[in-house]
Write an enzyme that holds these catalytic residues in place. Sequence first.
Site, mmCIF file in Angstrom:
data_model
loop_
_atom_site.group_PDB
_atom_site.id
_atom_site.type_symbol
_atom_site.label_atom_id
_atom_site.label_comp_id
_atom_site.label_asym_id
_atom_site.label_seq_id
_atom_site.Cartn_x
_atom_site.Cartn_y
_atom_site.Cartn_z
ATOM 1 N N ASP A 122 0.756 -1.287 -0.182
ATOM 2 C CA ASP A 122 0.050 -0.136 0.017
ATOM 3 C C ASP A 122 0.938 1.293 -0.131
ATOM 4 O O ASP A 122 0.410 2.212 0.587
ATOM 5 C CB ASP A 122 -0.941 0.163 1.147
ATOM 6 C CG ASP A 122 -1.998 -1.079 0.976
ATOM 7 O OD1 ASP A 122 -2.636 -1.016 -0.038
ATOM 8 O OD2 ASP A 122 -2.326 -1.804 1.758
ATOM 9 N N ASP A 182 -6.783 -3.883 -6.280
ATOM 10 C CA ASP A 182 -6.462 -2.469 -5.546
ATOM 11 C C ASP A 182 -5.067 -2.174 -5.764
ATOM 12 O O ASP A 182 -4.667 -1.049 -5.848
ATOM 13 C CB ASP A 182 -6.681 -2.707 -3.982
ATOM 14 C CG ASP A 182 -7.937 -3.576 -3.444
ATOM 15 O OD1 ASP A 182 -8.089 -4.433 -4.311
ATOM 16 O OD2 ASP A 182 -8.475 -3.388 -2.312
HETATM 17 N N1 GLY Z 1 -7.373 -1.522 -0.680
HETATM 18 C C1 GLY Z 1 -8.346 -1.794 0.650
HETATM 19 C C2 GLY Z 1 -9.582 -1.218 0.096
HETATM 20 O O1 GLY Z 1 -9.994 -0.947 -0.953
HETATM 21 O O2 GLY Z 1 -10.461 -1.511 1.009
#
Ligand code: GLY
Length: 399
Positions: A122, A182
């Site tokens: 992330d 994501d």
């Molecule tokens: N990357 C985590 C979400 O979109 O909840």
Amino acid sequence: MIKEKRFRAHIALMLIMLTFCVGCKDASSENKEEIIEQDTVLKYADRFSYLLEYPLDSLAFPRSADENGTIKKVPSKDWTSGFFAGNLWLIYKITGDARYSNRAKEWTAFIEKEKYNDRTHDMGFKVFCSFGNGYKITNDESYKNIIIESAQTLFTRYNSTVRSIRSWDFNKEEWQFPVIIDNMMNLELLFEASNYSEDSKYYEIAEQHAKTTLKNHFRGNNSSYHVVDYDTITGDIRSKVTHQGFGNESSWARGQAWGLYGFTMAYRYTKNVEFLEQSKKIASFLMNHVNLPKDAVPYWDFDAPNIPSEPRDASAAAVIASGLIELYEYTGDKKYLDFSDRIMGNLSSMKYVIQNESNIPFILNHSTGNWPKNDEINGPISYADYYFLEAILRRANIK
Ligand code: GLY
């Protein structure tokens, strides 16, 4: 100068819309033009000033709020830590008011240690939303270096057999090398790090990650799986499942939004037409979905079992709205801009905008974070605000 004036006028229009819709100003639509002529956007800087009142705390980034107004606070290692600083940078861009950039700098500084955190994919969400926006605004060389160092850390999560960046480290009993849709969002930091450092290796893994995702994450109808798990020895796919969606074969709304935004952004850097084509296909899936409500703010999963009695996800709507504006820029197809305007018009309404007098540091209500875990259901979440503000800025830049 003219461009700047036009930009401010567009921003003013968006903010007036927001102000009208929440009923804080006594102004009719007939005198809208007059207000834009007379006022600068600075007048609207106070619209968001309640975000400045949230107390600075290096261990307590505001992530979301529950129905009682209790704020969920997280440390910098949380994937959402960069959004609050990002929101302040974006409000600074909208208003030009230095109170926001000053406060953004303070929140951004608390995230620096994440540049060495190799336990997560992330990095883009955390570092690019904070330092990335900050660098574009301030040209501060130290910000640039932090982005490059972060890219170097993220680079270590790339596996050349799988040809992807590993997303998560948890659930090792079940997954060997999970990659989630994501993760497309973290590629922007890598592409920019190659620009800043003139080292193409970050660009190369970002482009390859997008190619692998394009090949393996999509179904025949162009919806996307959430998680694809790979075998680290052979690179083969082990399973395609969900983590935050309703089921393995369902279409989790925010996942579809990340895909649309991510492939459009990947096209920005690579000019790979396959990425642009995929964005168009995802847009078509989303825009024409039979379960999309009239106001175009999706339910948390397109296949949730109790539609229309399911919570919405305003964060997915904001990501889609922002992504569609960029897709319009590359295609010139007005339907994308019109659809984004429709979403933004609805998100700016009283139903979604939190009232000014609220003492929580968020702008939009009705986002759903993690329905299977009954976590952050139908409430304010910082990343919805981020993409909403970004869409306001992107829209203002459309001639
Ligand atoms: N990357 C985590 C979400 O979109 O909840």
